[in-house]
Design a protein around this motif. Structure first.
Motif, mmCIF file in Angstrom:
data_model
loop_
_atom_site.group_PDB
_atom_site.id
_atom_site.type_symbol
_atom_site.label_atom_id
_atom_site.label_comp_id
_atom_site.label_asym_id
_atom_site.label_seq_id
_atom_site.Cartn_x
_atom_site.Cartn_y
_atom_site.Cartn_z
ATOM 1 N N ALA A 29 0.895 -1.370 0.012
ATOM 2 C CA ALA A 29 -0.052 -0.030 -0.138
ATOM 3 C C ALA A 29 0.657 1.307 -0.002
ATOM 4 O O ALA A 29 1.953 1.202 0.734
ATOM 5 C CB ALA A 29 -1.086 0.047 1.172
ATOM 6 N N ASN A 30 0.398 2.079 -0.722
ATOM 7 C CA ASN A 30 0.945 3.534 -0.869
ATOM 8 C C ASN A 30 2.506 3.698 -0.978
ATOM 9 O O ASN A 30 3.211 4.415 -0.665
ATOM 10 C CB ASN A 30 1.157 4.323 0.699
ATOM 11 N N THR A 31 3.136 2.544 -2.255
ATOM 12 C CA THR A 31 4.407 2.608 -2.391
ATOM 13 C C THR A 31 4.463 3.100 -3.994
ATOM 14 O O THR A 31 5.796 3.464 -4.050
ATOM 15 C CB THR A 31 4.953 1.077 -2.149
ATOM 16 N N GLY A 32 3.409 2.984 -4.668
ATOM 17 C CA GLY A 32 3.548 3.355 -6.282
ATOM 18 C C GLY A 32 4.045 2.120 -7.089
ATOM 19 O O GLY A 32 4.202 2.309 -8.035
ATOM 20 N N TYR A 33 4.385 0.969 -6.229
ATOM 21 C CA TYR A 33 4.634 -0.182 -6.935
ATOM 22 C C TYR A 33 3.675 -1.258 -6.392
ATOM 23 O O TYR A 33 3.990 -1.721 -5.234
ATOM 24 C CB TYR A 33 6.243 -0.622 -6.668
ATOM 25 N N ALA A 34 2.946 -1.950 -7.326
ATOM 26 C CA ALA A 34 2.333 -3.231 -6.959
ATOM 27 C C ALA A 34 1.110 -3.044 -5.840
ATOM 28 O O ALA A 34 0.889 -3.820 -4.818
ATOM 29 C CB ALA A 34 3.092 -4.121 -6.665
ATOM 30 N N ASP A 35 0.773 -1.797 -5.549
ATOM 31 C CA ASP A 35 -0.191 -1.449 -4.314
ATOM 32 C C ASP A 35 -1.502 -2.255 -4.619
ATOM 33 O O ASP A 35 -1.949 -2.460 -5.764
ATOM 34 C CB ASP A 35 -0.522 0.005 -4.320
ATOM 35 N N PRO A 63 2.916 -0.035 8.868
ATOM 36 C CA PRO A 63 1.657 0.248 7.997
ATOM 37 C C PRO A 63 1.353 1.156 7.130
ATOM 38 O O PRO A 63 0.245 1.304 6.297
ATOM 39 C CB PRO A 63 0.581 0.627 9.477
ATOM 40 N N HIS A 64 2.325 2.219 7.063
ATOM 41 C CA HIS A 64 2.402 3.200 6.016
ATOM 42 C C HIS A 64 2.562 2.726 4.590
ATOM 43 O O HIS A 64 2.460 3.404 3.566
ATOM 44 C CB HIS A 64 3.343 4.385 6.334
ATOM 45 N N LYS A 65 3.260 1.558 4.538
ATOM 46 C CA LYS A 65 3.425 0.755 3.285
ATOM 47 C C LYS A 65 2.619 -0.573 3.110
ATOM 48 O O LYS A 65 2.934 -1.292 2.113
ATOM 49 C CB LYS A 65 4.992 0.319 3.317
ATOM 50 N N CYS A 66 1.995 -1.186 4.021
ATOM 51 C CA CYS A 66 1.461 -2.322 4.133
ATOM 52 C C CYS A 66 0.189 -2.149 4.677
ATOM 53 O O CYS A 66 -0.080 -1.847 5.961
ATOM 54 C CB CYS A 66 2.442 -3.325 4.889
ATOM 55 N N ALA A 67 -0.889 -2.870 4.145
ATOM 56 C CA ALA A 67 -2.148 -2.602 4.504
ATOM 57 C C ALA A 67 -2.720 -3.616 5.410
ATOM 58 O O ALA A 67 -3.452 -3.656 6.597
ATOM 59 C CB ALA A 67 -3.355 -2.883 3.170
ATOM 60 N N ARG A 68 -2.094 -4.845 5.266
ATOM 61 C CA ARG A 68 -2.322 -5.937 6.096
ATOM 62 C C ARG A 68 -1.462 -7.259 5.806
ATOM 63 O O ARG A 68 -0.759 -7.346 4.859
ATOM 64 C CB ARG A 68 -3.914 -6.556 5.952
ATOM 65 N N LEU A 69 -1.343 -8.229 6.897
ATOM 66 C CA LEU A 69 -0.700 -9.390 6.691
ATOM 67 C C LEU A 69 -1.650 -10.708 6.650
ATOM 68 O O LEU A 69 -2.806 -10.430 7.017
ATOM 69 C CB LEU A 69 0.031 -9.631 7.792
ATOM 70 N N LEU A 70 -1.261 -11.619 5.826
ATOM 71 C CA LEU A 70 -1.826 -12.939 5.551
ATOM 72 C C LEU A 70 -1.300 -14.031 5.509
ATOM 73 O O LEU A 70 -0.292 -13.955 4.860
ATOM 74 C CB LEU A 70 -3.419 -12.432 4.642
#
Length: 153
Positions: free
Chosen positions: A28-34, A106-113
């Motif tokens: 998330a929010n990285t500009g690559y493969a969000d 959390p500023h680059k990752c929406a969640r873990l699974l």
């Protein structure tokens, strides 16, 4: 004199639970493969070995501590993206680690699974999905995005 090619080197850590599931992170929010999924990963830093980079990325992204002895080599892929830029990705697997995986970015990752590496979710980064496919076949090396018989896609 010809110019020597230099590739970006990526390191990936497949944290694997007893049931075989691996940890994936939604970018998330990285500009690559969000919006897409990949394991804890990143680029090597100057003067860093692939092992040191993998250990660092796992600690930075999901807060787990690993030792060199806990990382097993799984795969290396030479990838070329749609812009014809090459990169080399080293995939390592760890069945043991210290700490409970948490989202430390959390500023680059929406969640873990946790997911089945032999059947990753549809929104897995294609480069990662291609490598996981080869790992499931116990192939130590693959090409991805190249016009060659070893190409995974």
């Amino acid at each position: 004199m010809t110019n020597r090619h230099r590739s970006v080197v990526d390191v990936y850590v497949l944290l694997r639970r007893v049931d075989g599931a691996i940890l994936l992170m939604e970018r998330a929010n990285t500009g690559y493969a969000d919006g897409q999924l990949c394991p804890p990963s990143g680029h090597l830093e100057e003067g860093e070995s692939v092992i040191a980079g993998a250990i660092r990325e796992a600690a930075e992204e999901v807060g787990v501590d690993l030792t060199e002895a806990e990382l097993g080599f799984a795969h290396v892929v030479h990838h070329r993206n749609a812009d014809e830029e090459g990169r080399i990705g080293f995939f390592f697997v760890a069945d043991t680690w210290r700490g409970e995986p948490i989202n430390r970015e959390p500023h680059k990752c929406a969640r873990l699974l946790w997911a089945d590496p032999t059947n990753p979710p549809e929104n897995t980064v294609p480069y990662t999905a291609a490598a996981l496919s080869q790992i499931s076949k116990q192939q130590p090396f693959s090409l991805d995005g190249w016009d060659h018989p070893l190409t995974a896609n």
